[in-house]
Design a protein around this motif. Structure first.
Motif, PDB file in Angstrom:
ATOM      1  N   SER A  19       2.768  -1.613   0.370  1.00  0.00           N
ATOM      2  CA  SER A  19       2.399  -0.236   0.059  1.00  0.00           C
ATOM      3  C   SER A  19       2.570   0.588   1.335  1.00  0.00           C
ATOM      4  CB  SER A  19       0.948  -0.188  -0.419  1.00  0.00           C
ATOM      5  OG  SER A  19       0.531   1.135  -0.570  1.00  0.00           O
ATOM      6  N   TRP A  20       3.716   1.258   1.468  1.00  0.00           N
ATOM      7  CA  TRP A  20       4.029   2.009   2.669  1.00  0.00           C
ATOM      8  C   TRP A  20       3.294   3.343   2.654  1.00  0.00           C
ATOM      9  CZ3 TRP A  20       6.342  -0.709   6.262  1.00  0.00           C
ATOM     10  CH2 TRP A  20       7.114  -1.794   5.895  1.00  0.00           C
ATOM     11  N   PRO A  21       2.762   3.778   3.814  1.00  0.00           N
ATOM     12  CA  PRO A  21       2.072   5.070   3.862  1.00  0.00           C
ATOM     13  C   PRO A  21       3.068   6.229   3.762  1.00  0.00           C
ATOM     14  CG  PRO A  21       2.224   4.132   6.059  1.00  0.00           C
ATOM     15  CD  PRO A  21       2.751   3.097   5.108  1.00  0.00           C
ATOM     16  N   SER A  22       2.565   7.348   3.280  1.00  0.00           N
ATOM     17  CA  SER A  22       3.413   8.538   3.193  1.00  0.00           C
ATOM     18  C   SER A  22       3.568   9.152   4.584  1.00  0.00           C
ATOM     19  CB  SER A  22       2.799   9.561   2.248  1.00  0.00           C
ATOM     20  OG  SER A  22       1.621  10.098   2.823  1.00  0.00           O
ATOM     21  N   GLU A  25       0.317  10.739   5.675  1.00  0.00           N
ATOM     22  CA  GLU A  25      -0.688   9.772   6.120  1.00  0.00           C
ATOM     23  C   GLU A  25      -0.389   9.270   7.532  1.00  0.00           C
ATOM     24  OE1 GLU A  25      -2.111   7.662   1.963  1.00  0.00           O
ATOM     25  OE2 GLU A  25      -0.229   7.009   2.887  1.00  0.00           O
ATOM     26  N   SER A  29      -2.852   9.873  10.733  1.00  0.00           N
ATOM     27  CA  SER A  29      -3.314   8.721  11.518  1.00  0.00           C
ATOM     28  C   SER A  29      -2.913   8.870  12.982  1.00  0.00           C
ATOM     29  CB  SER A  29      -2.742   7.419  10.959  1.00  0.00           C
ATOM     30  OG  SER A  29      -3.213   7.192   9.657  1.00  0.00           O
TER      31      SER A  29
END
Length: 59
Positions: A19-22, A25, A29
């Motif tokens: 599940s790769w972050p957008s 996101e 971060s």
């Protein structure tokens, strides 16, 4: 050679499950990390300054 090809196929299959972050996101971060590092650096710099002044007073 067959094992190497199998390794890369399985690796690719596992990467597709991640599940790769957008982009948003990742940006959020990154900002949090940079702000945290800056605050910790300021706090440590202040503590270092206080200790240096205290040592100067003692010696």
């Amino acid at each position: 050679m067959k094992r190497i090809v199998q390794f890369f196929r399985e690796s690719y299959a596992e990467l597709r499950k991640v599940s790769w972050p957008s982009r948003e996101e990742v940006g959020n971060s990154t900002r949090i990390v940079l702000i945290s590092v800056a605050l910790i650096a300021l706090a440590l710099g202040f503590v270092d300054f206080v200790f240096f002044q205290a040592i100067d007073l003692i010696f």
